[in-house]
Design a protein around this motif. Structure first.
Motif, mmCIF file in Angstrom:
data_model
loop_
_atom_site.group_PDB
_atom_site.id
_atom_site.type_symbol
_atom_site.label_atom_id
_atom_site.label_comp_id
_atom_site.label_asym_id
_atom_site.label_seq_id
_atom_site.Cartn_x
_atom_site.Cartn_y
_atom_site.Cartn_z
ATOM 1 N N ILE A 166 -3.429 -1.328 18.607
ATOM 2 C CA ILE A 166 -2.480 -1.929 19.542
ATOM 3 C C ILE A 166 -1.123 -2.033 18.854
ATOM 4 C CG2 ILE A 166 -1.940 -3.940 20.970
ATOM 5 C CD1 ILE A 166 -4.938 -4.644 20.878
ATOM 6 N N GLY A 167 -0.083 -1.515 19.492
ATOM 7 C CA GLY A 167 1.242 -1.601 18.887
ATOM 8 C C GLY A 167 2.342 -1.306 19.879
ATOM 9 N N ASN A 168 3.563 -1.639 19.492
ATOM 10 C CA ASN A 168 4.720 -1.435 20.375
ATOM 11 C C ASN A 168 5.511 -0.180 20.048
ATOM 12 O OD1 ASN A 168 5.864 -2.748 17.901
ATOM 13 N ND2 ASN A 168 7.762 -2.507 19.062
ATOM 14 N N ASP A 169 5.387 0.300 18.806
ATOM 15 C CA ASP A 169 6.188 1.445 18.369
ATOM 16 C C ASP A 169 5.450 2.737 18.718
ATOM 17 O OD1 ASP A 169 7.270 3.582 16.672
ATOM 18 O OD2 ASP A 169 8.403 1.992 15.678
ATOM 19 N N TYR A 170 6.036 3.512 19.626
ATOM 20 C CA TYR A 170 5.346 4.690 20.150
ATOM 21 C C TYR A 170 5.003 5.699 19.055
ATOM 22 C CZ TYR A 170 4.149 8.348 23.517
ATOM 23 O OH TYR A 170 3.480 9.307 24.246
ATOM 24 N N GLU A 171 5.952 5.943 18.153
ATOM 25 C CA GLU A 171 5.717 6.936 17.102
ATOM 26 C C GLU A 171 4.848 6.373 15.983
ATOM 27 O OE1 GLU A 171 6.357 10.115 17.193
ATOM 28 O OE2 GLU A 171 7.270 9.878 19.176
ATOM 29 N N ALA A 172 5.246 5.226 15.441
ATOM 30 C CA ALA A 172 4.546 4.668 14.279
ATOM 31 C C ALA A 172 3.142 4.196 14.623
ATOM 32 C CB ALA A 172 5.352 3.519 13.686
ATOM 33 N N ASP A 173 3.007 3.462 15.727
ATOM 34 C CA ASP A 173 1.720 2.857 16.070
ATOM 35 C C ASP A 173 0.826 3.769 16.909
ATOM 36 O OD1 ASP A 173 2.422 0.417 14.823
ATOM 37 O OD2 ASP A 173 3.514 -0.220 16.606
ATOM 38 N N ILE A 174 1.384 4.289 17.986
ATOM 39 C CA ILE A 174 0.559 4.996 18.965
ATOM 40 C C ILE A 174 0.315 6.454 18.561
ATOM 41 C CG2 ILE A 174 0.316 5.604 21.393
ATOM 42 C CD1 ILE A 174 0.236 2.541 20.616
ATOM 43 N N THR A 175 1.383 7.202 18.306
ATOM 44 C CA THR A 175 1.211 8.595 17.888
ATOM 45 C C THR A 175 0.473 8.675 16.554
ATOM 46 O OG1 THR A 175 3.236 9.230 19.059
ATOM 47 C CG2 THR A 175 2.406 10.757 17.390
ATOM 48 N N ALA A 231 -1.647 6.523 15.224
ATOM 49 C CA ALA A 231 -3.057 6.160 15.388
ATOM 50 C C ALA A 231 -3.837 7.265 16.095
ATOM 51 C CB ALA A 231 -3.166 4.858 16.171
ATOM 52 N N LYS A 232 -3.221 7.854 17.109
ATOM 53 C CA LYS A 232 -3.902 8.916 17.860
ATOM 54 C C LYS A 232 -4.206 10.107 16.960
ATOM 55 C CE LYS A 232 -4.927 8.860 21.462
ATOM 56 N NZ LYS A 232 -6.259 8.558 22.076
ATOM 57 N N GLU A 233 -3.293 10.414 16.043
ATOM 58 C CA GLU A 233 -3.522 11.524 15.114
ATOM 59 C C GLU A 233 -4.659 11.226 14.140
ATOM 60 O OE1 GLU A 233 0.284 12.325 13.389
ATOM 61 O OE2 GLU A 233 1.017 13.396 15.177
ATOM 62 N N CYS A 234 -5.009 9.945 14.021
ATOM 63 C CA CYS A 234 -6.153 9.556 13.180
ATOM 64 C C CYS A 234 -7.421 9.371 14.006
ATOM 65 C CB CYS A 234 -5.831 8.271 12.421
ATOM 66 S SG CYS A 234 -4.629 8.496 11.095
ATOM 67 N N TYR A 239 0.797 -1.228 0.000
ATOM 68 C CA TYR A 239 0.000 0.000 0.000
ATOM 69 C C TYR A 239 0.830 1.278 0.000
ATOM 70 C CZ TYR A 239 -4.007 -3.007 0.727
ATOM 71 O OH TYR A 239 -4.966 -3.973 0.566
ATOM 72 N N LEU A 240 2.101 1.189 -0.377
ATOM 73 C CA LEU A 240 2.963 2.352 -0.603
ATOM 74 C C LEU A 240 3.404 3.064 0.670
ATOM 75 C CD1 LEU A 240 4.336 4.247 -2.666
ATOM 76 C CD2 LEU A 240 2.207 5.548 -2.773
ATOM 77 N N PHE A 241 2.496 3.256 1.625
ATOM 78 C CA PHE A 241 2.797 4.055 2.812
ATOM 79 C C PHE A 241 3.090 3.188 4.034
ATOM 80 C CE2 PHE A 241 0.080 6.695 0.129
ATOM 81 C CZ PHE A 241 0.853 7.839 0.034
ATOM 82 N N ARG A 242 3.919 3.731 4.928
ATOM 83 C CA ARG A 242 4.254 3.116 6.209
ATOM 84 C C ARG A 242 3.629 3.919 7.342
ATOM 85 N NH1 ARG A 242 8.756 0.217 7.101
ATOM 86 N NH2 ARG A 242 9.278 1.438 8.939
ATOM 87 N N LYS A 243 3.303 3.246 8.427
ATOM 88 C CA LYS A 243 2.947 3.981 9.638
ATOM 89 C C LYS A 243 4.171 4.807 10.069
ATOM 90 C CE LYS A 243 2.205 0.057 11.544
ATOM 91 N NZ LYS A 243 2.031 -1.019 12.540
ATOM 92 N N PRO A 244 4.017 6.021 10.542
ATOM 93 C CA PRO A 244 2.781 6.641 11.032
ATOM 94 C C PRO A 244 1.971 7.409 9.994
ATOM 95 C CG PRO A 244 4.628 8.055 11.551
ATOM 96 C CD PRO A 244 5.207 6.831 10.884
ATOM 97 N N SER A 245 2.219 7.199 8.711
ATOM 98 C CA SER A 245 1.436 7.907 7.700
ATOM 99 C C SER A 245 -0.057 7.664 7.910
ATOM 100 C CB SER A 245 1.822 7.433 6.297
ATOM 101 O OG SER A 245 0.900 7.936 5.343
ATOM 102 N N PRO A 246 -0.849 8.728 7.930
ATOM 103 C CA PRO A 246 -2.300 8.540 8.078
ATOM 104 C C PRO A 246 -2.900 7.763 6.913
ATOM 105 C CG PRO A 246 -1.782 10.818 7.490
ATOM 106 C CD PRO A 246 -0.487 10.159 7.837
ATOM 107 N N TRP A 247 -2.220 7.754 5.762
ATOM 108 C CA TRP A 247 -2.755 7.044 4.601
ATOM 109 C C TRP A 247 -2.888 5.545 4.867
ATOM 110 C CZ3 TRP A 247 -5.114 9.648 0.967
ATOM 111 C CH2 TRP A 247 -4.730 10.962 0.692
ATOM 112 N N LEU A 248 -1.942 4.967 5.599
ATOM 113 C CA LEU A 248 -2.032 3.529 5.881
ATOM 114 C C LEU A 248 -3.123 3.253 6.914
ATOM 115 C CD1 LEU A 248 -0.778 0.847 5.003
ATOM 116 C CD2 LEU A 248 0.672 0.951 7.022
ATOM 117 N N PHE A 249 -3.213 4.103 7.940
ATOM 118 C CA PHE A 249 -4.283 3.939 8.926
ATOM 119 C C PHE A 249 -5.657 4.089 8.271
ATOM 120 C CE2 PHE A 249 -0.836 5.049 11.911
ATOM 121 C CZ PHE A 249 -1.016 4.053 12.859
#
Length: 234
Positions: free
Chosen positions: A183-192, A194-197, A156-166
């Motif tokens: 649910i995730g372990n990576d604070y920036e990619a998963d948690i931050t 996701a929260k921005e979405c 899907y071209l994009f990686r987290k934390p890109s909102p496009w993948l979420f």
């Protein structure tokens, strides 16, 4: 806080732990599949590593993903190599050789709880490897049966934390984001990310690191803690 109707969950170091990552083991697999060995293993490794440095190693510098199959196809074509299998099959075999993993304790119990309680589960993973390669690994660990969907960034071209993948995950999940947990372990990619979405976030924080930005809604060190919370919600 209410029980989710859907869950997005990371894979690497969230439900499966990366025990070791050895790129050279993957190149050994490629070398074994050459029809004609027109160069030595060391020569192949040299070119593979050089190409890796300008492609795969740059993946974390932005939110654009590099598809390992395209990397592999370029390498094969650039060196005029012939292989005795398809690129797709070779990639799956190389992924298995490169990345050694094991299931994190409590992960199966948590996923089983979701399924048994009608909660839709989608794996949302950053990986250079294809959806097929990741599914093969999940199947190997007996985890694929617990997942309703698997989305891998390489497709899907994009990686987290890109909102496009979420947003792609949410679109396919087809559940209001207010009813979805990440649910995730990576604070920036998963948690931050996701929260921005606008998602409710569960940080799998095995090392009990400080939540300096106070972004995570739930902070757990193991999945038995999360199971207790879910059961308390009824």
């Amino acid at each position: 806080m209410t029980k989710p109707r859907g869950v997005l969950i990371d894979l690497g170091n969230t439900i499966i732990r990366n025990v070791s990552i050895d790129f050279n083991e993957g190149i050994k697999v490629l070398y074994r599949h050459l029809k004609k060995r027109t160069l030595t293993y060391d020569e192949l490794l040299f070119y593979a590593t050089k190409l890796k440095e300008t492609t795969l190693d740059m993946r974390t510098s932005d939110s654009i993903e590099v598809d390992f199959r395209k990397y592999l196809s370029y390498l094969i074509n650039f060196l005029n190599l012939e292989i005795d299998t398809t690129v797709s099959k070779l990639e799956i075999e190389m992924a298995k050789a490169i990345d050694k993993t094991k299931v994190i304790p409590g992960a199966k119990e948590m996923l089983s709880y979701f399924i048994n309680n009608g909660i839709i589960v989608m794996a949302l993973s950053n990986s250079t490897f294809s959806n097929a390669a990741i599914k093969a690994k999940l199947r190997q660990h007996g985890l694929l049966k617990y997942l309703d969907f698997v989305i891998v960034s390489s497709n899907y071209l994009f990686r987290k934390p890109s909102p496009w993948l979420f947003e792609m995950g949410l679109k396919k999940l087809n559940i209001p984001r207010s009813d979805v947990w990440m649910i995730g372990n990576d604070y920036e990619a998963d948690i931050t990310g996701a929260k921005e979405c606008g998602l409710f976030t569960v940080w799998y924080n095995a090392l009990n690191e400080p939540d300096e930005k106070e972004v995570a809604d739930i902070n757990i060190q193991n999945y038995y803690e999360l199971l207790h919370i879910l059961k308390e919600l009824g």
